[in-house]
Enzyme design. Structure first.
Site, PDB file in Angstrom:
ATOM      1  N   LYS A 204       1.190  -1.039   0.124  1.00 18.70           N
ATOM      2  CA  LYS A 204      -0.239   0.297   0.225  1.00 18.70           C
ATOM      3  C   LYS A 204       0.653   1.073  -0.128  1.00 18.70           C
ATOM      4  CE  LYS A 204      -3.435   2.769   0.496  1.00 18.70           C
ATOM      5  NZ  LYS A 204      -4.204   2.944  -0.590  1.00 18.70           N
ATOM      6  N   CYS A 258      -3.283  10.963   1.106  1.00 22.66           N
ATOM      7  CA  CYS A 258      -2.389   9.778   0.252  1.00 22.66           C
ATOM      8  C   CYS A 258      -1.403  10.488   0.286  1.00 22.66           C
ATOM      9  CB  CYS A 258      -3.650   8.886  -0.321  1.00 22.66           C
ATOM     10  SG  CYS A 258      -4.956   8.619  -0.139  1.00 22.66           S
TER      11      CYS A 258
HETATM   12  N1  SAJ Z   1      -0.871  14.954  -9.288  1.00 25.13           N
HETATM   13  C1  SAJ Z   1       0.593  15.495  -9.988  1.00 25.13           C
HETATM   14  N2  SAJ Z   1       0.977  14.912 -10.841  1.00 25.13           N
HETATM   15  C2  SAJ Z   1       0.544  14.358 -11.616  1.00 25.13           C
HETATM   16  C3  SAJ Z   1      -0.913  13.236 -10.605  1.00 25.13           C
HETATM   17  C4  SAJ Z   1      -1.143  13.432  -9.840  1.00 25.13           C
HETATM   18  O1  SAJ Z   1       0.533  16.687  -9.248  1.00 25.13           O
HETATM   19  O2  SAJ Z   1       0.792  13.970 -12.581  1.00 25.13           O
HETATM   20  C5  SAJ Z   1      -0.912  15.489  -8.072  1.00 25.13           C
HETATM   21  C6  SAJ Z   1      -2.396  15.805  -7.884  1.00 25.13           C
HETATM   22  O3  SAJ Z   1      -2.929  16.643  -8.534  1.00 25.13           O
HETATM   23  C7  SAJ Z   1      -3.004  15.490  -5.965  1.00 25.13           C
HETATM   24  C8  SAJ Z   1      -1.887  14.346  -5.962  1.00 25.13           C
HETATM   25  O4  SAJ Z   1      -0.970  14.905  -6.536  1.00 25.13           O
HETATM   26  O5  SAJ Z   1      -1.917  16.803  -5.799  1.00 25.13           O
HETATM   27  C9  SAJ Z   1      -2.098  13.365  -5.832  1.00 25.13           C
HETATM   28  O6  SAJ Z   1      -3.692  12.647  -6.494  1.00 25.13           O
HETATM   29  P1  SAJ Z   1      -3.330  11.552  -7.176  1.00 25.13           P
HETATM   30  O7  SAJ Z   1      -4.584  11.571  -8.596  1.00 25.13           O
HETATM   31  O8  SAJ Z   1      -2.815  10.974  -7.683  1.00 25.13           O
HETATM   32  O9  SAJ Z   1      -4.054  10.564  -6.062  1.00 25.13           O
HETATM   33  P2  SAJ Z   1      -5.816  10.648  -4.704  1.00 25.13           P
HETATM   34  O10 SAJ Z   1      -4.053  11.015  -3.758  1.00 25.13           O
HETATM   35  O11 SAJ Z   1      -6.599  10.505  -5.459  1.00 25.13           O
HETATM   36  O12 SAJ Z   1      -5.609   8.990  -4.603  1.00 25.13           O
HETATM   37  C10 SAJ Z   1      -4.329   8.391  -4.444  1.00 25.13           C
HETATM   38  C11 SAJ Z   1      -4.126   6.829  -5.170  1.00 25.13           C
HETATM   39  N3  SAJ Z   1      -2.898   5.925  -5.940  1.00 25.13           N
HETATM   40  C12 SAJ Z   1      -2.374   6.179  -6.715  1.00 25.13           C
HETATM   41  O13 SAJ Z   1      -2.404   6.376  -7.728  1.00 25.13           O
HETATM   42  C13 SAJ Z   1      -0.863   4.996  -6.636  1.00 25.13           C
HETATM   43  C14 SAJ Z   1      -5.268   5.924  -5.118  1.00 25.13           C
HETATM   44  O14 SAJ Z   1      -5.527   5.342  -5.968  1.00 25.13           O
HETATM   45  C15 SAJ Z   1      -5.501   5.184  -3.789  1.00 25.13           C
HETATM   46  O15 SAJ Z   1      -6.155   4.906  -3.376  1.00 25.13           O
HETATM   47  C16 SAJ Z   1      -5.329   6.652  -2.625  1.00 25.13           C
HETATM   48  O16 SAJ Z   1      -4.126   7.722  -3.145  1.00 25.13           O
HETATM   49  C17 SAJ Z   1      -5.421   6.532  -1.502  1.00 25.13           C
HETATM   50  O17 SAJ Z   1      -6.003   6.351  -0.764  1.00 25.13           O
HETATM   51  O18 SAJ Z   1      -3.984   5.509  -1.111  1.00 25.13           O
END
Ligand code: SAJ
Length: 422
Positions: A204, A258
């Site tokens: 995780k 996360c």
């Molecule tokens: N972000 C970037 N650049 C990108 C992608 C995302 O700057 O290319 C930023 C987003 O704007 C945001 C942050 O990263 O601020 C996180 O966003 P996210 O969409 O990557 O993820 P979360 O936090 O909404 O959800 C994540 C997911 N984990 C993965 O994709 C590995 C989700 O599957 C998990 O279940 C969740 O964390 C969790 O609960 O752990």
């Protein structure tokens, strides 16, 4: 007879999980210390925005398959879905996990199943949870089955991903893992892989850490490209044409509960070894400051150029969640430096400096910042906004807008990672 499930913690994960189990015929008791959540739940209502969750909750509450209470009660299965925040010291605060585990002790019996879902440092289930459960005088592993079953759902797609994603289940022994797998099999359409609890906990953590490291790489590239006077978005686009390269997007930073938190749990376990992980966290955490420096250079420290309007404050698009949002960090930096900040985000209710009306938020502004790419922002008439502003500077932190369109309207269009000199 169908098992009765008690889910402790009705947040972004606990409530959807409770609702999906209830929809699959289980009698589910949802426990939360927040009275507002419980009272609303019992009226069939939710207080978070998540597609399809409201209808699902209404349905299962109407059927009396899900009820909300403020304290755990007798059940066959206990699922712990409480938050695991990090403290100032960047170490996991397991207070809520410990409290939740202690609360279920009086209700444990032979055959009970206890599952931790909260993202936790390696060893939490095997050591901390197991040790608390031992106080019941039952044999943990034989009388009581115990394991770790992390969620992997993406906010905005929680219900869909809860059902369709593959899952990894860790048991403190094989029989515990099998029991837990059988439970989730009632609604999970993906594969369910069984392993031990330490492995499942680290799996995780590394999923989110993998993403955090990759975003840090993109954010570092954005800074390098600014200084080399190259457009990072073009660089990434062309590099990603390579069959084995897939660089993520730079932006104002990494938020949410996360990616911005979980990597620290690995650093906590092995501070001497987790160098790349720590560095990546620091790179991503620095991005709001990098944005702040860029803003300062755009406004040239002029005393009369102090009004800034920001579109979007959540940690990512199309959700209402501002936890660890890099934009709220940028807002704080700006306010600490005496800028007048107006924030427009129709998804967030309780937000300081929020202005409900977009035109009022933008009027006489010296700088417009696009902080979050909510889909509804595509419908904004930017020409109208420009007419209301005191300047024509538009800072796009996420490459959301079309550069040519904005320049044609009359904006001085500034994009993160696109040849910014400061
Ligand atoms: N972000 C970037 N650049 C990108 C992608 C995302 O700057 O290319 C930023 C987003 O704007 C945001 C942050 O990263 O601020 C996180 O966003 P996210 O969409 O990557 O993820 P979360 O936090 O909404 O959800 C994540 C997911 N984990 C993965 O994709 C590995 C989700 O599957 C998990 O279940 C969740 O964390 C969790 O609960 O752990």
């Amino acid at each position: 007879m169908t098992a009765k499930i008690c889910i402790i913690g009705l947040g972004y994960i606990g409530l959807p999980t409770a609702a999906v189990f209830a929809d699959n015929g289980y009698k589910v008791i949802g426990v939360d210390i927040n009275k507002e959540i419980v009272d609303n739940l019992n009226k069939g209502k939710i207080i978070i925005t998540e597609p399809h969750l409201d209808k699902l909750v209404r349905r299962v509450v109407d059927k009396k398959n899900l009820i909300g209470v403020s304290k755990p009660c007798e059940a066959d299965v206990f699922i712990i879905c409480v938050p695991t925040p990090i403290g100032e010291n960047k170490k996991a605060d397991l207070k809520y996990v410990i409290d939740a585990t202690s609360c279920i002790l009086p209700y444990l019996k032979k055959g009970s199943v206890v599952i931790l879902e909260s993202t936790s440092p390696v060893g939490t289930t095997k050591n901390i949870i197991k040790n608390i459960l031992k106080k019941s005088n039952l044999d943990i592993g034989k009388d009581v089955y115990l394991g770790y079953s992390p969620e992997r759902v993406l906010p905005g797609k929680i219900i869909e991903e809860l059902i369709n994603n593959h899952r990894v289940v860790g048991g403190i022994n094989e029989v515990s893992a099998i029991k837990i797998k059988q439970l989730y099999e009632t609604f999970v359409k993906g594969e369910i892989y069984m392993t031990d609890t330490d492995t499942a906990e680290l799996v995780k953590l590394i999923e989110n850490t993998f993403r955090d490291i990759n975003i840090a790489f993109a954010n570092e590239l954005a800074q390098i490209c600014d200084s080399l006077e190259i457009n990072v978005w073009d660089v990434i686009k062309y590099a990603n044409k390579h069959p084995r390269v897939n660089i993520l997007n730079p932006g104002p930073g990494v938020g949410g509960h996360c990616l911005a938190v979980d990597p620290w749990f690995i650093v906590e376990s092995r501070p001497d070894l987790a160098n790349l992980i720590k560095l990546s966290r620091n790179i991503n955490d620095y991005m709001p400051q990098y944005m702040f420096k860029l803003v300062k250079s755009l406004l040239k420290d002029d005393e009369d150029n102090k009004k800034i309007t920001i579109l979007g404050a959540t940690y990512k698009p199309d959700i209402d969640d501002v936890r660890e949002s890099p934009i709220t960090k940028l807002i704080n930096l700006l306010k600490e430096n005496d800028y007048e900040v107006c924030v427009y985000d129709p998804y967030v209710n309780n937000l300081e400096n929020k202005v409900k009306n977009l035109n009022v938020a933008v009027k006489n502004s010296n700088l417009l910042i696009l902080g979050v790419g909510h889909s509804i922002f595509k419908n904004i008439d930017f020409k109208e906004l420009l007419n209301l502003m005191n300047s024509n500077i538009l800072l796009d932190t996420i490459n959301f807008l079309n550069k040519e369109d904005m320049i044609n309207i009359g904006f001085k269009y500034v994009l993160l990672g696109d040849k910014n000199e400061f």
